[in-house]
Write a protein that holds these residues in place. Structure first.
Motif, short mmCIF file in Angstrom:
data_model
loop_
_atom_site.label_atom_id
_atom_site.label_comp_id
_atom_site.label_asym_id
_atom_site.label_seq_id
_atom_site.Cartn_x
_atom_site.Cartn_y
_atom_site.Cartn_z
N VAL A 92 -6.00 -10.57 9.34
CA VAL A 92 -7.44 -10.67 9.04
C VAL A 92 -7.57 -11.49 7.75
O VAL A 92 -7.10 -11.06 6.70
CB VAL A 92 -8.06 -9.26 8.88
N LYS A 138 3.57 -5.06 8.45
CA LYS A 138 3.69 -3.95 7.49
C LYS A 138 5.08 -3.36 7.61
O LYS A 138 5.45 -2.80 8.64
CB LYS A 138 2.62 -2.91 7.77
N LYS A 159 -12.02 3.70 2.74
CA LYS A 159 -12.36 3.19 1.41
C LYS A 159 -12.50 1.68 1.52
O LYS A 159 -12.04 1.07 2.50
CB LYS A 159 -11.30 3.58 0.39
N GLY A 176 0.84 -1.20 0.00
CA GLY A 176 0.00 0.00 0.00
C GLY A 176 0.87 1.24 0.00
O GLY A 176 2.07 1.16 -0.24
N GLY A 177 0.25 2.34 0.30
CA GLY A 177 0.94 3.62 0.27
C GLY A 177 2.08 3.71 1.27
O GLY A 177 2.95 4.56 1.14
N ASN A 218 -9.64 -0.52 2.49
CA ASN A 218 -9.16 -0.43 3.87
C ASN A 218 -10.11 -1.08 4.87
O ASN A 218 -9.94 -0.91 6.07
CB ASN A 218 -8.90 1.02 4.26
N GLU A 260 -2.87 -7.79 13.84
CA GLU A 260 -3.57 -9.08 13.80
C GLU A 260 -3.82 -9.41 12.32
O GLU A 260 -4.01 -8.50 11.51
CB GLU A 260 -4.90 -9.00 14.55
N LEU A 317 -11.08 -4.61 6.08
CA LEU A 317 -10.73 -6.04 5.98
C LEU A 317 -11.86 -6.86 6.61
O LEU A 317 -12.56 -6.39 7.51
CB LEU A 317 -9.42 -6.30 6.71
N ALA A 352 -0.02 -9.91 10.45
CA ALA A 352 0.25 -9.17 9.21
C ALA A 352 1.35 -8.17 9.55
O ALA A 352 1.22 -7.42 10.51
CB ALA A 352 -0.99 -8.46 8.72
N ASP A 397 -5.43 0.41 9.19
CA ASP A 397 -4.55 1.54 8.88
C ASP A 397 -4.84 2.85 9.57
O ASP A 397 -4.22 3.85 9.24
CB ASP A 397 -4.58 1.82 7.37
#
Ligand code: ATP
Length: 642
Positions: free
Chosen positions: A384, A336, A435, A317-318, A438, A382, A440, A334, A451
């Protein structure tokens, strides 16, 4: 141990035999209790689903240590079922805390009723009029100090004042942090006025409201009281709370109140500076403990993700790439791996992680921890399992996997998560980039907003400068079709810009169509406009995603469309708050206003900044021209300390 002051229970609407509601109250109490030491003395949340959802909150006196706060909440929760058996709502006031629950949302608005004033029927000051004047002056001052704090910040003030050389007046005023300064000030003033009338020169008093505490009490001077000639005896040991001599004045009888405001007047015992220092030290200790408990060793993350193996990569992602990992105890995570260089220092990064990690709600993806080693900045969430909502609702095949009851549940879940971010948590968060991708979905298709908090965690970043041709360009918030006109055009964001994005999401979920037309100036009919027209022509159901087959409940679909259109109205003021949205979604008896015709505008992005080429209301009545509107930061979430 804190003393029980008073309890107030609903009487008319008992739910005798509703074991589900009673069980939910228990769940609520356990959430509140778990959070009692973490949120600076105030926390509100809700438990379970409608029709048995229960909303609750607690407020601890601003000078109460977190552990005493927790003890007080536990005590109040333990006695609540006895004091208010099978009641739909109740408020329990202790000397050090207040606990409140209800079957209606009680967050972020003032409740002025019920009010209770308490005082001892003995213990009058020798010069009651002068004493009353002193209390009035002191309370006025602390009422304005307490209410001065911004929305979300602790609204609490105390003052000691000399009444005689032997007698010190201790006063405290406090509002719940979720009400506005104006409401807090007004309510405190009213509460002080009432308390003064009722206590009339009494040396101690409590003004108990759903959204405030007011406490006043006199005692000997703070240091070395003289041995004799006390004009007023200090309170007997163990008698500082309500005693048999305490007179209770219930100013307003119950009628369904909606919010909790609390005034506690003066209280003894904010004197020992030693105590304060000890408390501060303990706070620091708890911060270090929190940091440690959130810290992941890089080696553990590397082992969990097979050294960030390609096969483990689940997306990007961004802010960087996301990997699936499995810890040694089998827990899926997860990971990031942030690529954004924000210039933010390690301390700041850690502080923000601790704050965001404290946010817990079943409709938010939980942040489990972080790693700051070598050059790595990593966030651990966590895992998802069911991918994001956009994978389902925009895919002609997968659309069928989400029937109407599931979509309805998803809409309601997102609304509750967003409400929590806006008003239920100790940090007020404007999501700014809500959006479908975003959101899950977990194994039970419960939606989780991901996020949030990124803006703070990675620091503020200056405006995007991504060429229009770049694939990353489509990731710009303004290009995703969820950005409110005032945010896109004027760079103004608020809770109401999130409400706008949520409205777009509702329409996308119902219609199974993306609202991406904002990015392409050729479009004049974006999703809200299309839906608005169909509804106006009496064919709202016509917009519904055909993949829903006959799984839909017509009333619910029409209501969701209606709510979605209310959320995307041009005027931010006209859009409902998330608290109102949650209410409208959960109760079909709440009347919905007519939506104004939705705004639409043609936007283009040049040099990474949304610059307005045209912006008008669909009624063609308002036209604002602004050629240099900028969004000077692309942080996707904004946090405001409470
Ligand atoms: N906690 C998680 N559990 C499972 N998958 C996740 C988790 N967080 C992110 N993902 C997946 O990783 C991918 C990238 O997510 P990320 O949030 O970084 O970017 P994005 O949402 O696609 O874009 P943006 O950064 O613009 O919001 C998404 O496809 C998402 O499905």
């Amino acid at each position: 141990e804190s003393k029980l002051l008073y309890s107030y229970c609903s009487n008319a609407t008992t739910l005798t035999g509703n074991g589900v509601y009673a069980a939910n109250i228990n769940h609520l109490f356990s959430y509140l209790s778990t959070n009692a030491t973490e949120h600076d003395g105030f926390f509100n949340t809700n438990a379970e689903q409608e029709p048995n959802m229960v909303y609750g909150l607690f407020l601890c006196c601003g000078d109460v240590h977190p552990e005493n706060c927790r003890d007080c909440i536990n005590l109040a929760a333990a006695v609540a079922p006895q004091l208010c058996p099978n009641r739909t709502w109740a408020i329990i006031w202790y000397e050090e805390c207040m606990l409140r629950y209800s079957n209606q949302s009680i967050f972020s608005s003032m409740a002025e009723k019920p009010r209770v004033d308490l005082w001892h029927d003995t213990n009058y000051a020798p010069e009651p009029e002068r004493f009353n004047r002193l209390v009035g002056t002191v309370m006025k001052e602390i009422a304005s100090r307490a209410s001065y704090a911004t929305l979300g910040a602790k609204k609490f003030a105390t003052k000691e004042a000399t009444f005689t050389v032997f007698q010190t007046l201790y006063s405290l005023a406090q509002c719940t942090p979720d009400i506005s300064s104006e409401d807090c000030y007004r309510c405190l003033q009213d509460a002080v006025r009432d308390l003064l009338i009722h206590t009339n020169g009494n040396t101690s008093g409590f003004g108990l409201h759903p959204s405030l505490f007011n406490k006043t009490k006199t005692a000997g001077p703070p240091v070395s009281p003289p041995e004799k000639s006390l004009l007023l005896p200090p309170p007997a040991p163990g008698k500082k709370g309500m005693s048999s001599q305490m007179v209770i004045k219930i100013v307003v009888p119950t009628v369904g109140f909606l919010v909790l405001s609390t005034i506690l007047c003066c209280f003894p015992g904010w004197k020992a500076s030693k105590k304060l220092i000890a408390r501060r030290n303990r706070y620091d200790g708890s911060k270090i403990r929190a940091l440690k408990s959130l810290q992941f060793d890089l080696s553990i993350i590397e082992a969990a993700t097979n050294n960030f193996a390609k096969v483990n990569k689940i997306g990007a992602g961004g802010f960087g790439s996301v990997y699936k990992g499995i810890l040694t105890d089998g827990q899926e995570i997860a990971v990031k791996r942030l690529s954004t260089s924000s210039g933010q220092g390690a301390d700041e990064f850690q502080t923000e992680v601790v704050l965001v990690a404290k946010l817990q709600h079943r409709n938010l993806v939980k942040l489990l921890g972080y790693c700051l080693e070598r050059k790595e900045r990593i966030l651990v969430y966590e895992f998802v399992p069911n991918k994001s909502l956009d994978h389902f609702i925009f895919d002609p095949e997968k659309q069928r996997q989400l029937d109407w009851p599931q979509r309805y549940k998803i809409i309601k879940g997102i609304a509750r998560g967003l409400l929590y971010l806006h008003s239920d948590s100790r940090l007020k968060i404007i999501r700014r980039d809500l959006k479908a991708s975003n959101i899950l979905l977990d194994e039970d298709i419960i939606p989780k907003i991901s996020d949030f908090g990124m803006a703070k965690i990675v620091g503020r970043i200056k405006a995007y400068s991504i060429p229009r041709e770049s694939p990353a360009h489509s990731k710009l918030p303004c290009c995703s079709g969820y950005m409110s006109p005032e945010y896109a055009v004027l760079g103004r964001f608020s809770e109401k810009s999130d409400v706008f994005s949520f409205g777009i999401l509702i329409l996308e979920i119902v219609c199974g169509k993306r609202n991406t037309s904002f990015c392409h100036s050729a479009y004049t009919d974006n999703l809200p406009t299309y839906v608005w027209r169909q509804r106006k022509n009496g064919k709202p159901i016509g917009v519904m995603n055909s993949a829903l087959g006959d799984s839909y409940v017509s009333n619910e679909v029409v209501r969701c469309i209606h709510i979605g259109l209310l959320c995307v109205q041009e005027d931010p003021e006209a859009r409902p708050t998330m608290a109102r949205v949650v209410l409208m979604l959960s109760s079909s008896s709440v009347t919905l206003p007519l939506p104004q015709r939705t705004a639409f505008y043609f936007g283009t992005i040049t040099e990474g900044k949304p610059s307005r080429t045209d912006y008008k209301s669909d009624q063609s009545t308002s036209m604002v021209s602004s050629s240099s509107a900028t969004v000077n930061e692309t942080s996707l979430t904004e946090l405001f300390p409470r």
